[in-house]
Enzyme design. Sequence first.
Site, PDB file in Angstrom:
ATOM      1  N   PRO A  91      62.939 116.314   0.471  1.00  0.00           N
ATOM      2  CG  PRO A  91      60.706 116.456   1.161  1.00  0.00           C
ATOM      3  CD  PRO A  91      62.111 115.745   1.111  1.00  0.00           C
ATOM      4  N   GLY A  95      63.072 122.094   5.897  1.00  0.00           N
ATOM      5  CA  GLY A  95      63.404 121.642   7.494  1.00  0.00           C
ATOM      6  C   GLY A  95      63.937 120.290   7.508  1.00  0.00           C
ATOM      7  CB  SER A  98      67.517 118.932   1.442  1.00  0.00           C
ATOM      8  OG  SER A  98      67.938 119.353   0.369  1.00  0.00           O
ATOM      9  CB  SER A  99      71.329 122.473   2.108  1.00  0.00           C
ATOM     10  OG  SER A  99      71.372 122.617   3.471  1.00  0.00           O
ATOM     11  CB  ALA A 100      72.856 119.213   6.186  1.00  0.00           C
ATOM     12  CG  ASP A 142      70.576 120.765   9.736  1.00  0.00           C
ATOM     13  OD1 ASP A 142      70.304 120.642  10.679  1.00  0.00           O
ATOM     14  OD2 ASP A 142      69.847 121.498   9.013  1.00  0.00           O
TER      15      ASP A 142
END
Length: 309
Positions: A91, A95, A98-100, A142
């Site tokens: 999701p 936190g 996800s973007s990393a 991350d």
Amino acid sequence: MVVSLTFEKAASSAPGKVILFGEHFVVYDKPAIVSAINLRARVEAWRYGRSGVWIEYRMLVDHPSTKAVEYILEKTGFMSGIRLKILSKIPASVGLGSSASVSVASAASASLISLGRIDRELVEKAALEGEKIVHINPSGIDTTIAICGGTGIYRRSRGFNPIDIPLKKILIIDTGKTRRTGEMVNRVREFSEKNKDRFREILSREEELINDVLDAFKSLDLEKLGKLMLVNQSLLREVGVSSLEIEEAIKLALDAGAYGAKLTGAGGGGCIICLADEDKIEKISKSISNKFKVYLTELSAEGLREEKI
Ligand code: MEV
């Protein structure tokens, strides 16, 4: 003649993460404990006839994957364009990194296409470029865990040091409220500038806390770990990154028998993690699931890997 074996298409995947202890303070070079989870992002990539980075036939200039792949193209001198397809089970903006993971998997697939192999050092640098769009001043935790996997202590100036922990699974509660990591990081910076002495105390308290956590891991003391989670949460609350939803989710988890709980990642909404005996997990999940989304995830998942396409 040297022929380099590059690919027309490639895929790779990277895990999401939970920060068990130490988010935000890690930006200020304090140690944090982080674990990869068994939710992954997969990115497929194709050599493309048009130059630049394309995500499903669109050029998204401010996307972490675009930045990460542009970095790879520039450093490897790759002349064609690259088209990406992102398939993430993590999701977004809550936190769980996800973007990393998406940045790491995008960079890795681009590395496979342009070099014929995953150059992990290059991927790490590229993914950090992607992360700057989301985090502003990323500590690198991350992207590092998305590449390395497992569980470890991360410190900005010293990198990642893998550790074994007695926890195999963790309950994640998603408050459903998304937020921007960069804003949360800025909120802590503002606190630190307005409350210099107190912030110094908080940072040294956090560092002590990490040592106490490592002791509690060694002695398998879940009750103590739960208490340390609550101490960590109180420091995060003080610097301004908790929220009503987070506090509500923590209260529900504690009332249902958890040893401790805290926000994970940037806060301001997003997810909390909660620590409980295995036989209580079902009860906690039930009492929370009518209000919030609950995931029981495995910890110490595998890091970046090439996938079949
Ligand atoms: C976000 O997952 C973790 C933060 O500490 C930011 C960072 O370390 O880059 C909030």
